[in-house]
Scaffold this motif. Structure first.
Motif, PDB file in Angstrom:
ATOM      1  N   ILE A 131      52.865  32.127  22.451  1.00 58.28           N
ATOM      2  CA  ILE A 131      52.038  32.521  23.967  1.00 58.28           C
ATOM      3  C   ILE A 131      51.697  31.166  24.741  1.00 58.28           C
ATOM      4  CG2 ILE A 131      51.151  34.435  23.316  1.00 58.28           C
ATOM      5  CD1 ILE A 131      48.682  33.206  23.675  1.00 58.28           C
ATOM      6  N   TYR A 132      51.640  30.040  23.714  1.00 58.92           N
ATOM      7  CA  TYR A 132      51.218  28.951  24.188  1.00 58.92           C
ATOM      8  C   TYR A 132      52.511  27.311  24.291  1.00 58.92           C
ATOM      9  CZ  TYR A 132      48.484  28.050  19.574  1.00 58.92           C
ATOM     10  OH  TYR A 132      48.638  28.621  18.522  1.00 58.92           O
ATOM     11  N   THR A 133      53.405  28.274  23.064  1.00 61.74           N
ATOM     12  CA  THR A 133      54.308  27.297  22.685  1.00 61.74           C
ATOM     13  C   THR A 133      55.070  26.285  23.840  1.00 61.74           C
ATOM     14  OG1 THR A 133      54.896  28.061  20.880  1.00 61.74           O
ATOM     15  CG2 THR A 133      55.984  26.739  21.454  1.00 61.74           C
ATOM     16  N   LEU A 134      55.721  25.027  23.821  1.00 60.11           N
ATOM     17  CA  LEU A 134      56.131  24.797  24.586  1.00 60.11           C
ATOM     18  C   LEU A 134      57.907  25.165  24.325  1.00 60.11           C
ATOM     19  CD1 LEU A 134      56.565  22.727  27.142  1.00 60.11           C
ATOM     20  CD2 LEU A 134      57.244  20.400  25.149  1.00 60.11           C
ATOM     21  N   LYS A 135      58.587  25.358  26.188  1.00 57.20           N
ATOM     22  CA  LYS A 135      59.622  26.211  25.793  1.00 57.20           C
ATOM     23  C   LYS A 135      60.432  25.712  26.286  1.00 57.20           C
ATOM     24  CE  LYS A 135      57.917  31.179  24.141  1.00 57.20           C
ATOM     25  NZ  LYS A 135      57.656  31.874  24.468  1.00 57.20           N
ATOM     26  N   ASN A 136      61.987  25.594  26.887  1.00 63.47           N
ATOM     27  CA  ASN A 136      62.719  25.876  28.121  1.00 63.47           C
ATOM     28  C   ASN A 136      62.872  26.556  28.881  1.00 63.47           C
ATOM     29  OD1 ASN A 136      65.211  24.320  29.061  1.00 63.47           O
ATOM     30  ND2 ASN A 136      66.716  24.679  27.570  1.00 63.47           N
ATOM     31  N   LEU A 137      62.143  26.611  29.726  1.00 61.97           N
ATOM     32  CA  LEU A 137      61.474  27.411  30.860  1.00 61.97           C
ATOM     33  C   LEU A 137      61.291  26.713  31.994  1.00 61.97           C
ATOM     34  CD1 LEU A 137      58.445  27.292  30.651  1.00 61.97           C
ATOM     35  CD2 LEU A 137      59.506  29.325  29.103  1.00 61.97           C
ATOM     36  N   PRO A 138      61.388  27.493  33.528  1.00 63.00           N
ATOM     37  CA  PRO A 138      60.236  26.557  34.779  1.00 63.00           C
ATOM     38  C   PRO A 138      59.059  26.101  34.394  1.00 63.00           C
ATOM     39  CG  PRO A 138      62.290  27.909  35.165  1.00 63.00           C
ATOM     40  CD  PRO A 138      61.509  27.961  33.559  1.00 63.00           C
ATOM     41  N   ASP A 186      35.068  17.759  28.187  1.00 64.86           N
ATOM     42  CA  ASP A 186      35.174  17.551  29.370  1.00 64.86           C
ATOM     43  C   ASP A 186      36.689  17.790  30.276  1.00 64.86           C
ATOM     44  OD1 ASP A 186      36.959  15.952  28.465  1.00 64.86           O
ATOM     45  OD2 ASP A 186      36.492  14.699  28.668  1.00 64.86           O
ATOM     46  N   GLU A 187      36.835  17.608  31.267  1.00 66.14           N
ATOM     47  CA  GLU A 187      38.174  18.236  31.772  1.00 66.14           C
ATOM     48  C   GLU A 187      39.925  18.412  31.402  1.00 66.14           C
ATOM     49  OE1 GLU A 187      37.320  13.534  33.464  1.00 66.14           O
ATOM     50  OE2 GLU A 187      36.379  15.805  32.559  1.00 66.14           O
ATOM     51  N   THR A 188      39.700  17.244  29.673  1.00 67.81           N
ATOM     52  CA  THR A 188      40.980  17.204  29.739  1.00 67.81           C
ATOM     53  C   THR A 188      40.897  18.220  29.073  1.00 67.81           C
ATOM     54  OG1 THR A 188      39.919  16.044  28.284  1.00 67.81           O
ATOM     55  CG2 THR A 188      40.050  15.102  29.505  1.00 67.81           C
ATOM     56  N   GLY A 189      39.466  19.391  28.458  1.00 72.10           N
ATOM     57  CA  GLY A 189      39.974  19.855  27.429  1.00 72.10           C
ATOM     58  C   GLY A 189      40.978  21.575  26.929  1.00 72.10           C
ATOM     59  N   TRP A 190      40.860  21.939  28.198  1.00 74.10           N
ATOM     60  CA  TRP A 190      41.382  22.840  28.813  1.00 74.10           C
ATOM     61  C   TRP A 190      43.485  22.848  28.985  1.00 74.10           C
ATOM     62  CZ3 TRP A 190      41.996  27.796  28.332  1.00 74.10           C
ATOM     63  CH2 TRP A 190      40.781  28.733  28.269  1.00 74.10           C
ATOM     64  N   ALA A 191      43.968  21.360  29.281  1.00 72.23           N
ATOM     65  CA  ALA A 191      44.941  21.092  29.439  1.00 72.23           C
ATOM     66  C   ALA A 191      45.372  20.476  28.399  1.00 72.23           C
ATOM     67  CB  ALA A 191      45.169  19.926  30.686  1.00 72.23           C
ATOM     68  N   GLY A 194      43.832  23.590  24.683  1.00 71.42           N
ATOM     69  CA  GLY A 194      43.647  24.679  25.379  1.00 71.42           C
ATOM     70  C   GLY A 194      44.640  25.328  26.122  1.00 71.42           C
ATOM     71  N   HIS A 195      46.319  24.305  26.667  1.00 73.27           N
ATOM     72  CA  HIS A 195      46.878  24.518  26.812  1.00 73.27           C
ATOM     73  C   HIS A 195      47.742  25.428  27.743  1.00 73.27           C
ATOM     74  CE1 HIS A 195      48.287  22.491  22.901  1.00 73.27           C
ATOM     75  NE2 HIS A 195      48.435  23.070  22.069  1.00 73.27           N
ATOM     76  N   ALA A 196      46.723  25.222  28.790  1.00 70.73           N
ATOM     77  CA  ALA A 196      46.621  26.229  29.661  1.00 70.73           C
ATOM     78  C   ALA A 196      48.043  26.287  30.837  1.00 70.73           C
ATOM     79  CB  ALA A 196      45.041  25.648  30.733  1.00 70.73           C
ATOM     80  N   ASN A 197      48.010  24.766  30.680  1.00 69.70           N
ATOM     81  CA  ASN A 197      49.325  25.100  31.755  1.00 69.70           C
ATOM     82  C   ASN A 197      50.837  25.233  31.011  1.00 69.70           C
ATOM     83  OD1 ASN A 197      49.145  22.471  29.149  1.00 69.70           O
ATOM     84  ND2 ASN A 197      51.469  21.687  30.945  1.00 69.70           N
ATOM     85  N   LEU A 198      50.947  25.822  29.389  1.00 65.75           N
ATOM     86  CA  LEU A 198      51.938  26.721  28.704  1.00 65.75           C
ATOM     87  C   LEU A 198      52.011  28.084  28.475  1.00 65.75           C
ATOM     88  CD1 LEU A 198      52.385  23.814  26.073  1.00 65.75           C
ATOM     89  CD2 LEU A 198      53.521  23.942  27.828  1.00 65.75           C
TER      90      LEU A 198
END
Length: 388
Positions: A131-138, A186-191, A194-198
């Motif tokens: 669910i939070y793995t970096l994959k080859n997609l947009p 702090d504000e760095t945690g989720w990105a 947390g991998h929120a973007n992924l």
């Protein structure tokens, strides 16, 4: 909306594939994905044990400090200390090394802000890491926005996730999720942790969520006079709600292509952030229609029945009225959460049930007050947003 419990389909940890760049050692340990490039240690085995090394020839006592336990390390003739932990729960964990009584980061890992400091973190591969793995997609873009706060009289920053195609489909506007970290983060945690973007990239690729902007700011915000009080031992009053409502949201709406109707704006947070965002949402129902509380709700004794006439100025006293205003009311926690979280969240759920307020509830299997609980919570919560 039905009061429900979500479930995740899991494969066993033993069957999950560890995707490390380095090679496996002879006894089953693999370098952690959080290591600095080319570093073999720390490493993790299939049981979730962590092995660490540090060169400290002059030290007399070195320990691996993880999960609330300090594991003794052993020194060889060259002054290289090696030690390993007991099995750890899957997911991300902060840790450190203790060298002759001084706690220091492991020089083999990347550093993360958590527990009130920049220090080491390690990933125990999870059975649902897809669910939070970096994959080859947009992929979307996480950008840094620096701004000066007139309220705090200080420079601040937030990180803003914009979904794939935001930069190319310039005639399209997006709903916004304001997503907050926990205490001593702090504000760095989720990105980062947390991998929120992924998580959002993967959901969008599977058509499981609506494209949205995510804003991740720092929940620690104080007026200058309040910080002066803290120097004499007092506890400063937070100004974060005012910063959010009068500075952050107007700035995001002015500089990004946002949908500004309340039904197109959501808020969520973990632990301390769940408490903060609860108050922000309930005090500003003209601005938000969806709330997510991950491992927290609001501060009150779990043994007490909530006085809805007084709690948050009585906003929960009229359940029917509040229910009509909320598109999504989401709560979550891990099945291994420590006290006081099960009790306080349970009391809050009891209050919602008594008031007839519909909500969604998710339990993360076999996790405690930690990032895997919150990653899974975001994964579930994001799928509910902006559907109406």
């Amino acid at each position: 909306m039905k009061n429900s419990i979500f479930t995740l389909a899991f494969i066993t940890l033993f069957a999950s594939a560890y995707s490390f760049a380095q090679t496996k050692s002879g006894d089953g340990y693999l370098p952690s994905v959080t290591n600095q490039p080319g570093k073999e240690f720390p490493s993790v085995n299939f049981e979730g044990k962590v092995r660490a090394q540090i060169l400290a020839p002059s030290a007399t006592d070195v320990r691996l400090d993880i999960g609330g336990v300090k594991y003794k390390m052993v020194k060889d003739k060259d002054g290289l200390w090696t030690g390993e932990s007991g099995p750890q729960d899957e997911g991300f964990h902060y840790y450190q090394l203790n060298v002759d009584g001084a706690s220091v980061p492991d020089p083999g890992t990347k550093y993360y802000y958590g527990a009130g400091r920049w220090g080491s973190g390690i990933e125990i591969p999870a059975s649902d890491k897809e669910i939070y793995t970096l994959k080859n997609l947009p992929h979307g873009l996480v950008s840094e926005k620096i701004y000066f706060s007139e309220i705090t009289q200080a420079w601040r920053r937030c990180f803003v996730y914009t979904p794939p195609k935001y930069l190319t489909e310039t005639n399209k506007s997006y709903p916004v999720l304001y997503l907050q970290h926990g205490s001593f983060e702090d504000e760095t945690g989720w990105a980062t942790q947390g991998h929120a973007n992924l998580i959002l990239d993967n959901l969008l690729a599977d058509n499981k969520a609506e494209p949205m902007i995510i804003v991740m700011d720092n929940g620690y915000a104080y007026r200058p006079e309040e910080l002066e009080k803290s120097k004499s031992g007092g506890r400063p009053a937070s100004a974060f709600e005012d910063v959010m409502m009068t500075e952050i949201i107007p700035m995001i709406d002015a500089e990004f292509r946002t949908k500004t109707d309340r039904t197109q704006r959501a808020i969520a947070g973990l632990s301390m952030g769940a408490n903060q965002t609860m108050r922000i949402c309930m005090n500003n129902l003209d601005a938000f229609a969806s709330y997510g509380g991950f491992s927290g709700t609001s501060n009150y004794p779990s043994s007490d029945e909530i006085d809805t006439a007084r709690f948050l100025d009585g906003v929960f006293d009229d359940g029917a009225s509040l229910g009509k205003k909320m598109d999504v009311f989401f709560l979550s926690m891990g099945t291994k959460e420590p006290d006081p979280f099960p009790g306080s969240i349970g009391a809050f759920k009891n209050m919602l049930n008594k008031q007839g307020i519909e909500y969604e509830f998710y339990e993360s299997p076999n996790t405690a007050h930690e990032w895997l609980t919150w990653r899974r919570s975001l994964y579930q919560y994001a799928q509910l947003l902006f559907k109406k």
